[in-house]
Design a protein around this motif. Structure first.
Motif, PDB file in Angstrom:
ATOM      1  N   GLY A   1       2.758  50.112 -21.024  1.00 41.07           N
ATOM      2  CA  GLY A   1       2.187  50.471 -19.828  1.00 41.07           C
ATOM      3  C   GLY A   1       2.616  51.692 -19.228  1.00 41.07           C
ATOM      4  O   GLY A   1       2.240  52.364 -18.165  1.00 41.07           O
ATOM      5  N   VAL A   2       2.985  52.606 -19.966  1.00 45.12           N
ATOM      6  CA  VAL A   2       3.653  54.115 -19.389  1.00 45.12           C
ATOM      7  C   VAL A   2       2.682  54.951 -20.331  1.00 45.12           C
ATOM      8  O   VAL A   2       2.645  55.043 -21.391  1.00 45.12           O
ATOM      9  CB  VAL A   2       5.185  54.281 -19.917  1.00 45.12           C
ATOM     10  N   ASP A   3       1.911  55.837 -19.449  1.00 45.22           N
ATOM     11  CA  ASP A   3       1.157  56.733 -19.821  1.00 45.22           C
ATOM     12  C   ASP A   3       2.098  58.099 -19.920  1.00 45.22           C
ATOM     13  O   ASP A   3       2.724  58.333 -19.273  1.00 45.22           O
ATOM     14  CB  ASP A   3      -0.022  57.283 -19.047  1.00 45.22           C
ATOM     15  N   VAL A   4       1.589  58.811 -20.986  1.00 41.67           N
ATOM     16  CA  VAL A   4       2.352  59.987 -21.072  1.00 41.67           C
ATOM     17  C   VAL A   4       0.990  61.291 -21.182  1.00 41.67           C
ATOM     18  O   VAL A   4       0.048  60.929 -21.784  1.00 41.67           O
ATOM     19  CB  VAL A   4       3.115  60.082 -22.644  1.00 41.67           C
ATOM     20  N   GLU A   5       1.256  62.198 -20.412  1.00 40.34           N
ATOM     21  CA  GLU A   5       0.261  63.287 -20.443  1.00 40.34           C
ATOM     22  C   GLU A   5       1.017  64.360 -21.574  1.00 40.34           C
ATOM     23  O   GLU A   5       1.985  65.077 -21.177  1.00 40.34           O
ATOM     24  CB  GLU A   5       0.282  64.032 -19.061  1.00 40.34           C
ATOM     25  N   LEU A   6       0.446  64.604 -22.509  1.00 41.41           N
ATOM     26  CA  LEU A   6       0.993  65.480 -23.509  1.00 41.41           C
ATOM     27  C   LEU A   6       0.789  67.086 -22.976  1.00 41.41           C
ATOM     28  O   LEU A   6      -0.327  67.305 -22.486  1.00 41.41           O
ATOM     29  CB  LEU A   6       0.245  65.293 -24.987  1.00 41.41           C
ATOM     30  N   MET A   7       1.898  67.910 -23.207  1.00 39.02           N
ATOM     31  CA  MET A   7       1.894  69.178 -22.713  1.00 39.02           C
ATOM     32  C   MET A   7       2.282  69.981 -23.902  1.00 39.02           C
ATOM     33  O   MET A   7       3.516  70.433 -24.040  1.00 39.02           O
ATOM     34  CB  MET A   7       2.896  69.479 -21.659  1.00 39.02           C
TER      35      MET A   7
ATOM     36  N   GLN B   1       3.231  58.455 -27.874  1.00 37.48           N
ATOM     37  CA  GLN B   1       2.371  57.963 -26.697  1.00 37.48           C
ATOM     38  C   GLN B   1       1.704  56.883 -26.863  1.00 37.48           C
ATOM     39  O   GLN B   1       1.554  56.038 -25.824  1.00 37.48           O
ATOM     40  CB  GLN B   1       1.003  59.216 -26.672  1.00 37.48           C
ATOM     41  N   GLN B   2       1.372  56.470 -28.172  1.00 38.11           N
ATOM     42  CA  GLN B   2       0.686  55.172 -28.085  1.00 38.11           C
ATOM     43  C   GLN B   2       1.915  53.917 -28.017  1.00 38.11           C
ATOM     44  O   GLN B   2       1.537  53.009 -27.329  1.00 38.11           O
ATOM     45  CB  GLN B   2       0.283  54.919 -29.614  1.00 38.11           C
ATOM     46  N   GLN B   3       3.089  54.021 -28.426  1.00 40.37           N
ATOM     47  CA  GLN B   3       3.995  53.115 -28.107  1.00 40.37           C
ATOM     48  C   GLN B   3       4.569  53.158 -26.656  1.00 40.37           C
ATOM     49  O   GLN B   3       4.815  51.907 -26.042  1.00 40.37           O
ATOM     50  CB  GLN B   3       5.455  53.786 -29.009  1.00 40.37           C
ATOM     51  N   PHE B   4       4.539  54.069 -25.937  1.00 37.12           N
ATOM     52  CA  PHE B   4       4.749  54.043 -24.561  1.00 37.12           C
ATOM     53  C   PHE B   4       3.618  53.375 -23.603  1.00 37.12           C
ATOM     54  O   PHE B   4       3.747  52.433 -22.634  1.00 37.12           O
ATOM     55  CB  PHE B   4       5.198  55.467 -23.933  1.00 37.12           C
TER      56      PHE B   4
ATOM     57  N   LEU C   1      10.425  52.711 -28.140  1.00 30.11           N
ATOM     58  CA  LEU C   1      10.145  53.718 -29.189  1.00 30.11           C
ATOM     59  C   LEU C   1      10.418  52.994 -30.451  1.00 30.11           C
ATOM     60  O   LEU C   1      11.500  52.406 -30.710  1.00 30.11           O
ATOM     61  CB  LEU C   1      11.177  54.973 -29.303  1.00 30.11           C
ATOM     62  N   ASP C   2       9.400  52.751 -31.119  1.00 28.35           N
ATOM     63  CA  ASP C   2       9.309  52.141 -32.415  1.00 28.35           C
ATOM     64  C   ASP C   2       9.440  53.227 -33.304  1.00 28.35           C
ATOM     65  O   ASP C   2       8.742  53.994 -34.031  1.00 28.35           O
ATOM     66  CB  ASP C   2       7.836  51.374 -32.644  1.00 28.35           C
ATOM     67  N   ARG C   3      10.717  53.768 -33.918  1.00 29.28           N
ATOM     68  CA  ARG C   3      11.150  54.613 -34.442  1.00 29.28           C
ATOM     69  C   ARG C   3      10.796  54.500 -35.966  1.00 29.28           C
ATOM     70  O   ARG C   3      10.593  55.509 -36.748  1.00 29.28           O
ATOM     71  CB  ARG C   3      12.674  54.880 -34.460  1.00 29.28           C
TER      72      ARG C   3
END
Lengths: 547, 315
Positions: free
Chosen positions: A410-416, A403-406, A322-324
C-alpha cells in the motif's frame, strides 16, 4: 530509365562490396585480443579517467589509471581473495603511528626511481604533501587535487609533515587518527622533477597529466580523449615488472557496446556487460566472473523530516517489504540480497543480527504501527535514483521491482530519475537543502566497507564540523563508536566499534538494505591470473595474457 | 553572392548571442551544482566555497556571462575543470571526429534519399513506390538505439566483420577507418535517407503534375530530358531538409556516438551536461549553433545557384 536504375543498383552494390571487403582488413587490424601480453579493457566510464595524481570516475579511475601509473605510500594486498585487503608496504616499507595516532612515521624504500630517473625519497613525499597541504598560492600547489582529493588528506595537519632524513618522513595528524595508512593508499606521488619542468615552463598540473611521471608499474604511452589510453609496462618497476606488456583502456558506457566489443574480440576484458548475456557468454567459453566485493545498493531515508524522522517502524516496514530475491532474479542474479550494509564475512558484518528479509505480513504490521495502516495517510514517496553511472548496478530495472513491492503493502513510490552527477550533488548538498527537501529516499551505491575510511560521512551526525549528515541520520551513540573507531590504531578494535555502530543503524533501519553487487565482468580465456579480490581495485601486475 | 554571404554571417551574430544567453541561463537554473565533481561531501563549507570561487561561480550571472563572451572574442573558450583540458582542445578533437561521421552520413543518406525518392516519385503508385515508401517510413521510425545495437550484434559480435565502435582516425589505415565508419554511418544515415526520400518523392510528384511538364513533352523532349527538368525543380526542398539534417548530424548524435564509442560532439555534450561542465556545454552549443548558421547559408547559396527564382528572395 531501366538502364539508369541498373546503374544505380550496381553503384550501391559496388559501394557495399567495396566497404565490406575493406572492412575485412580493417576489422582484423582493430581486433586482436589474442596478442600475448596485451590486455584490452572495455570500461564503464564515459572517458579515460584523469591521469593526474588523483583520478576521476570514482574507483574505476583508481583501478585502471592511478594505481597503474603511480604508487601510494601504502598499497592493498590485492594478491588474495580470502580477506578484505589491507594496507601493506609500498613506497613506504614501514608505517608506524605513535601510541595515540597523532604522529605517523613513514620509512621509505631506498631503491625506487620515478620513470624519468628521478630518485624517490623524502623530498618527493614532502613535495607531494606541499602540493595539497601547503601554501594555496604556492607555485606548485595543486588546487584540483587539494579539493577533489581532500578526503584522503583530511587528517594531515598543514605544516605538520617533515623530513627526518632522506628516507624518513613523519606526518602529524589533526586528531588522534588510526587510519592514515588507509589514506596513504591514495597519496599518489609524482616526480618532482617532472612537475617542476612542466610548471616552471609555464604549464599546469593538467599539462603534467598529459605526460605523467610516477613510479608505477606502467607508464602512459598514448591518450586519445574519449577513445582510448595505452599504458606500457615499466620494465624497471621496483616491485618487479608486470607480466602484461600493454594495457589498452576503452571507455564504453553502453553495456551493449561492451558486450559487442568483447564478442568481436576487440577487447579481452569487459566490465559489467548486460546481465542477460551471462548464459550466452558462459556458453561461448568466456570467463564470466561474479564475486562478492564491498559494494551495496543501500538507499538512504530522509531523516530530516516526516515521514521517516523518528519513525523507525516505517523504515523497518519498507525494509521488510523488499523482496530482494525477486529483484536479484530480474537482474539475472548479478547481485544478491543484502540483509546488512556489508556482506556476510566482512569484518564489519554483525554476526548476531539477522537484519531484514522479505516478510510482507511483518511489513504491513509495522506500517500500521508506524501510523500508516495499509499505506493510508502516507503520501507517495519521492525516490531519487540515477539512470546509470559507474557502480550503480541496474537502477531502472531494480526501481520498477521496488515500486511494485512497495505497492503490494500500500505504499506508493514516485520515481524521480536523475543524472548520476545530480544524484551525487544531492548527497553533497544534503536532503535538508531547499532544492532537495522533497526527496524522501535517496539512492546510494557505496563501496560498502571497502576501506574503513569510506563510510564515515554516511553514518555520522556531521560530515565535517557544522555540516549535517546528508540524509539527516544522527545517532550520538553511533558517533561515539565511530570516533573511537577512527582514533584507535588497532584495526581490529576499529572494526569492533564499527560493528557495534552498524548494529545500531541496522536496528534503527537507517538504510534501505537492498542489494550487494557481484561485480559482473567477463574475461577472455587467454587472460590469466585474475584474482576476484574483495575490493574495487585490481593488481594488474599479476595478470597475463597468454597465447 | 559574396555580399549575401557576408550579410548572412553578420545576421548570425545576434542569433549566436541569443543562443549563448539562453544556454547560459538554462544551465544556471537546472538542479545540481555547477562545481560538479570538484566538491565532495567531506569538504567544509569554506573548502566548497573556495572550489566554487575558482570557477567564478560567485560572480553575478551577467558578469560571468560577459567575462565568458569577452574571452570568446579573444579566442579563449575557457578551461574544463572536470576534463582538465582547454575547451578549445576538447572541441577541436570532438568536432573533427563528428565532422567525418556527419559528412559521410549526410552524403550517403542524402544521396540514397534522393535516389530512392526520385525512383518512387517517378513511379508513383507502383510497387517500387510502395517499397521505397516503406523503407523511408522505416528509416524514420526505427530508433537509432535499436538499430545500432542490432547492427553491432550482427556485424560485430556474430559475424565479426566490423569493429564494435571506436574511432582511431587513419592510424589503422584506410581499411580501419572505413570499417570503423560503416556501422555508425549506417545507423546515422538511415533517418536522413528516410526523410530525404519522402521529401524528394513528394517534390517529384508535385513537379510531375505541373503544367510545364506537359509543355515540355509537347515540345518533343525525351523522357530523360523531362526528368532533368523535374529534378532541377524538385531539388530545392530537398536541399533545405538536407541542410537541416546535416546540421543535426554535425551537432553529434548522442545515441549513435555512445553506442559506437565515437568520440565526437554528441558524446562530449552529453558528458558535459551530465557533469555540469559549463564551459564545455557553452562551447559545444555555440559551435553547433554556428554550424547551423553556416549550413543554412550554404544551402541558400546553392539554392540560389540552382534555382533563379530563389535568387530574388535572398536579400
Amino acid at each position: 530509365m531501366k538502364l539508369s536504375m541498373r546503374k544505380a543498383v550496381t553503384f550501391v552494390a559496388g559501394l557495399l562490396v567495396a566497404g565490406m571487403s575493406l572492412t575485412a582488413c580493417g576489422a582484423s587490424g582493430s581486433g586482436g585480443s589474442s596478442d600475448p601480453g596485451v590486455l584490452k579493457i572495455a570500461m564503464t566510464a564515459s572517458d579515460i579517467p584523469f591521469t593526474g595524481t588523483y583520478p576521476d570516475n570514482g574507483y574505476e579511475g583508481f583501478r585502471f589509471v592511478s594505481n597503474n601509473l603511480y604508487d601510494g605510500l601504502t598499497r592493498l594486498n590485492l594478491d588474495q581473495d580470502t580477506e578484505l585487503p589491507t594496507p601493506q608496504p609500498s613506497l613506504a616499507e614501514s608505517v608506524e603511528p605513535n601510541e595515540d595516532g597523532t604522529v605517523w612515521t613513514f620509512k621509505l624504500r631506498e631503491d625506487v626511481e620515478f620513470t624519468d630517473g628521478t630518485p624517490f625519497n623524502a623530498d618527493a613525499v614532502i613535495f607531494k604533501l606541499d602540493t595539497v597541504k601547503g601554501d594555496p598560492d604556492g607555485k606548485y600547489f595543486d588546487a584540483d587535487v587539494a579539493s577533489r582529493g581532500s578526503a584522503v588528506f583530511k587528517y594531515v595537519k598543514a605544516g605538520g609533515y617533515k623530513k627526518v632524513d632522506d628516507y624518513t618522513v613523519t606526518v602529524e595528524t589533526t586528531m588522534p587518527y588510526g587510519l592514515l595508512n588507509y589514506d596513504a593508499l591514495s597519496w599518489f606521488i609524482p616526480s618532482p622533477t617532472a612537475v617542476k619542468a612542466v610548471i616552471d615552463g609555464g604549464g599546469t598540473w593538467a599539462d603534467f597529466a598529459k605526460a605523467p611521471v610516477g613510479t608505477g608499474p606502467f607508464t602512459l604511452e598514448e591518450l586519445v580523449p574519449g577513445d582510448h589510453a595505452l599504458l606500457v609496462r615499466n620494465d624497471d618497476y621496483w616491485h618487479g615488472p608486470a607480466k602484461l606488456e600493454e594495457i589498452y583502456l576503452y571507455p564504453a558506457p553502453e553495456a551493449a557496446t561492451r558486450l559487442s566489443m568483447f564478442e568481436s574480440g576487440e577487447v579481452n576484458w569487459a566490465d559489467a556487460p548486460a546481465p542477460d548475456a551471462i548464459q550466452q557468454l558462459q556458453d561461448s567459453g568466456a570467463n564470466v566472473i561474479l564475486a562478492k566485493y564491498p559494494h551495496s545498493i543501500s538507499p538512504r531515508f530522509n531523516e530530516f523530516r516526516a515521514p521517516f524522522k523518528d519513525n523507525v517502524e516505517l523504515r523497518q516496514a519498507l525494509n521488510y517489504a523488499l523482496d530482494r530475491e525477486a529483484t536479484a532474479a530480474i537482474i539475472n542474479d548479478a547481485g544478491f540480497p543484502a540483509s546488512q550494509y556489508v556482506y556476510e564475512g566482512h569484518p564489519d558484518f554483525v554476526p548476531d543480527n539477522p537484519g531484514y528479509g522479505y516478510d510482507k505480513a511483518k511489513a504491513e504490521q509495522l506500517l500500521a504501527e508506524a501510523g500508516y495502516p495499509g499505506g493510508e495517510g502516507l503520501k507517495p514517496l519521492v525516490f531519487a535514483y540515477p539512470q546509470g553511472g559507474s557502480g550503480n548496478m541496474y537502477p531502472p530495472e531494480m526501481m520498477q521491482s521496488l515500486q511494485q513491492q512497495f505497492a503490494d503493502i500500500g505504499v506508493d513510490v514516485e520515481l524521480m530519475p536523475v543524472e548520476w552527477n545530480t544524484l551525487l550533488t544531492m548527497g553533497i548538498e544534503g536532503l535538508n537543502s531547499p532544492q532537495w527537501q522533497d526527496i524522501d529516499i535517496l539512492w546510494a551505491s557505496p563501496a560498502a566497507g571497502m576501506l574503513p575510511t569510506t563510510y564515515t560521512t554516511t553514518v555520522m551526525c556531521e560530515r565535517v564540523p557544522g555540516t549535517p549528515n546528508a540524509a539527516g541520520m544522527c545517532n550520538p551513540e553511533i558517533d561515539e563508536l565511530w570516533d573511537k573507531g577512527l582514533a584507535t590504531t588497532d584495526i581490529e578494535q576499529t572494526h569492533e566499534y564499527f560493528r557495534q555502530g552498524l548494529d545500531i543503524a541496522l536496528d534503527e533501519a537507517d538504510f534501505l538494505y537492498w542489494m550487494h553487487d557481484l561485480n559482473l565482468r567477463v574475461l577472455a580465456p587467454e587472460v590469466k591470473g585474475f584474482i576476484p579480490v574483495l575490493s574495487w581495485w585490481t593488481d594488474f601486475t599479476l595478470i597475463s595474457v597468454e597465447d | 553572392m559574396f555580399r549575401l554571404a557576408v550579410r548572412r554571417l553578420l545576421y548570425s551574430i545576434p542569433i549566436l548571442i541569443g543562443v549563448s544567453i539562453i544556454c547560459f541561463l538554462l544551465m544556471n537554473v537546472l538542479p545540481g551544482s555547477a562545481a560538479g565533481g570538484l566538491i565532495n561531501d567531506q569538504m567544509t563549507d569554506a573548502e566548497k566555497y573556495a572550489a566554487e570561487e575558482r570557477l567564478g561561480l560567485h560572480d553575478p550571472l551577467p558578469i560571468r556571462y560577459w567575462d565568458w563572451l569577452v574571452n570568446i572574442l579573444q579566442g579563449d573558450l575557457g578551461f574544463s575543470q572536470q576534463r582538465h583540458r582547454d575547451v578549445s582542445e576538447l572541441l577541436g578533437q570532438a568536432w573533427a571526429n563528428t565532422f567525418i561521421l556527419a559528412i559521410v552520413s549526410a552524403v550517403i543518406g542524402v544521396a540514397l534519399g534522393i535516389l530512392l525518392g526520385f525512383i518512387a516519385g517517378t513511379r508513383r503508385g507502383g510497387w517500387v513506390d510502395k517499397i521505397v515508401s516503406t523503407f523511408s517510413l522505416a528509416g524514420l521510425s526505427i530508433p537509432s538505439f535499436f538499430l545500432g545495437v542490432v547492427l553491432l550484434s550482427v556485424f560485430a559480435s556474430k559475424l565479426q566483420l566490423l569493429p564494435a565502435g571506436g574511432w582511431n582516425g587513419m592510424e589503422d589505415g584506410i581499411g580501419g577507418a572505413i570499417s570503423s565508419l560503416i556501422l555508425p554511418v549506417a545507423t546515422g544515415s538511415l533517418v536522413t535517407a528516410g526523410i530525404t526520400a519522402r521529401v524528394m518523392r513528394a517534390a517529384i510528384v508535385d513537379t510531375m503534375s505541373a503544367d510545364f511538364i506537359e509543355t515540355l513533352r509537347a515540345k518533343g523532349l525525351s523522357e530523360n530530358e523531362v526528368r532533368k527538368h523535374v529534378m532541377r525543380n524538385a531539388i530545392s526542398p530537398v536541399l533545405t531538409t538536407s541542410g537541416v539534417q546535416f546540421g543535426y548530424l554535425l551537432g553529434g548524435s548522442v545515441v549513435v556516438e555512445t553506442i559506437f564509442r565515437w568520440p565526437g560532439m554528441g558524446t562530449l555534450t552529453y558528458n558535459a551536461i551530465s557533469s555540469r561542465d559549463l564551459p564545455v556545454i557553452q562551447g559545444t552549443i555555440l559551435i553547433i549553433a554556428f554550424a547551423f548558421v553556416l549550413i543554412n547559408l550554404a544551402v541558400d547559396i546553392i539554392q540560389a545557384a540552382i534555382d533563379p527564382r530563389v535568387r530574388g528572395t535572398l536579400t
